[in-house]
Motif scaffolding. Structure first.
Motif, mmCIF file in Angstrom:
data_model
loop_
_atom_site.group_PDB
_atom_site.id
_atom_site.type_symbol
_atom_site.label_atom_id
_atom_site.label_comp_id
_atom_site.label_asym_id
_atom_site.label_seq_id
_atom_site.Cartn_x
_atom_site.Cartn_y
_atom_site.Cartn_z
ATOM 1 N N ASN A 147 -62.979 5.558 3.221
ATOM 2 C CA ASN A 147 -64.264 6.589 3.092
ATOM 3 C C ASN A 147 -63.903 7.283 1.817
ATOM 4 N N ASN A 192 -70.693 5.611 12.550
ATOM 5 C CA ASN A 192 -70.672 6.363 10.958
ATOM 6 C C ASN A 192 -69.767 5.152 10.161
ATOM 7 N N SER A 199 -67.619 5.030 5.263
ATOM 8 C CA SER A 199 -68.409 5.905 4.947
ATOM 9 C C SER A 199 -68.633 6.412 3.608
ATOM 10 N N SER A 242 -71.631 4.743 7.035
ATOM 11 C CA SER A 242 -72.645 5.467 6.798
ATOM 12 C C SER A 242 -72.815 5.976 5.274
ATOM 13 N N ASP A 243 -73.871 6.185 4.811
ATOM 14 C CA ASP A 243 -74.133 6.685 3.280
ATOM 15 C C ASP A 243 -73.274 5.590 2.355
ATOM 16 N N CYS A 244 -73.609 4.392 2.787
ATOM 17 C CA CYS A 244 -73.605 3.399 1.924
ATOM 18 C C CYS A 244 -75.041 3.281 1.287
ATOM 19 N N ASN A 271 -66.461 5.866 10.422
ATOM 20 C CA ASN A 271 -66.262 6.420 9.078
ATOM 21 C C ASN A 271 -65.222 5.678 8.211
#
Length: 205
Positions: free
Chosen positions: A153, A196, A176, A199-201, A173
């Motif tokens: 993360n 997640n 993430s 997530s946010d990649c 995550n």
């Protein structure tokens, strides 16, 4: 600092020794217990010798000037947070005989760029490399079955990752916030990808 005949450095033996800048630990030492050198913010050089078996939890946590360290081939256990927040640490090699690398062991090592894992880990434990914001690539051993929660993360510079065919679970995550991750291969062996996980990649295509 030198030592005599003991086989262990006890808990918090040198905790908060903010002027300590160099330590040579002889081969008579088998165990470095928890928080032994925690917060030694001037510690730049640590020499660990063969025969060392265990590096305890938080042993070198917050040693903010420690830029390099060689883990001896005899080490089998690296406990939780052993090197967390060593913000100048650039490279780490986990040797062949290591059986356990605990949670958060290298978390927050924001300058860590190169990681070599030579041991047959089965689990990449939670938060193991979280917030290693300079880490660009890592080879996960072909023995790993679980990449646990938040393992990578916040590794903002991580650009590619090859997940080996041994992996069955990618936990929540795990990757993430890896904003520069562009390349990803997930093998057929993976049976579960938890919430997640990626997530946010934002650059993953």
């Amino acid at each position: 600092v030198g030592y005599g005949d003991p086989i262990v450095i006890r808990t918090r033996s040198f905790a908060g020794c903010i002027s300590l800048n160099s330590v040579s630990i002889p081969s008579s030492i088998l165990y470095i217990e928890s928080q032994a050198f925690i917060g030694c913010s001037s510690l730049e050089q640590v020499e660990l010798m063969e025969k060392l078996y265990l590096i305890g939890s938080y042993a070198f946590c917050g040693c903010s000037k420690l830029a390099q360290i060689t883990i001896p081939r005899t080490v089998k256990v690296i406990c939780n947070n052993a090197f967390s927040d060593c913000i100048l640490l650039e490279t780490i090699t986990i040797p062949e005989k290591v059986e356990l690398v605990g949670e958060y062991a290298f978390s927050g090592c924001s300058n860590l760029k190169n990681v070599t894992i030579n041991c047959p880990l089965v689990i990449i434990n939670p938060y193991l490399f979280s917030d290693c914001t300079s880490l660009k690539e890592i080879v996960i051993p072909g023995t790993v079955e679980i990449i646990d929660s938040y393992a990578f993360n916040g590794c903002q510079e991580l650009e590619q990752i090859a997940i080996p065919e041994s992996v069955t679970i990618i936990s929540s995550n795990a990757f993430s916030g890896c904003g520069k991750l562009k390349s990803l291969t997930i093998p057929d062996s993976v049976k579960l990808i938890e919430e997640n996980a990626f997530s946010d990649c934002s650059e993953l295509a």
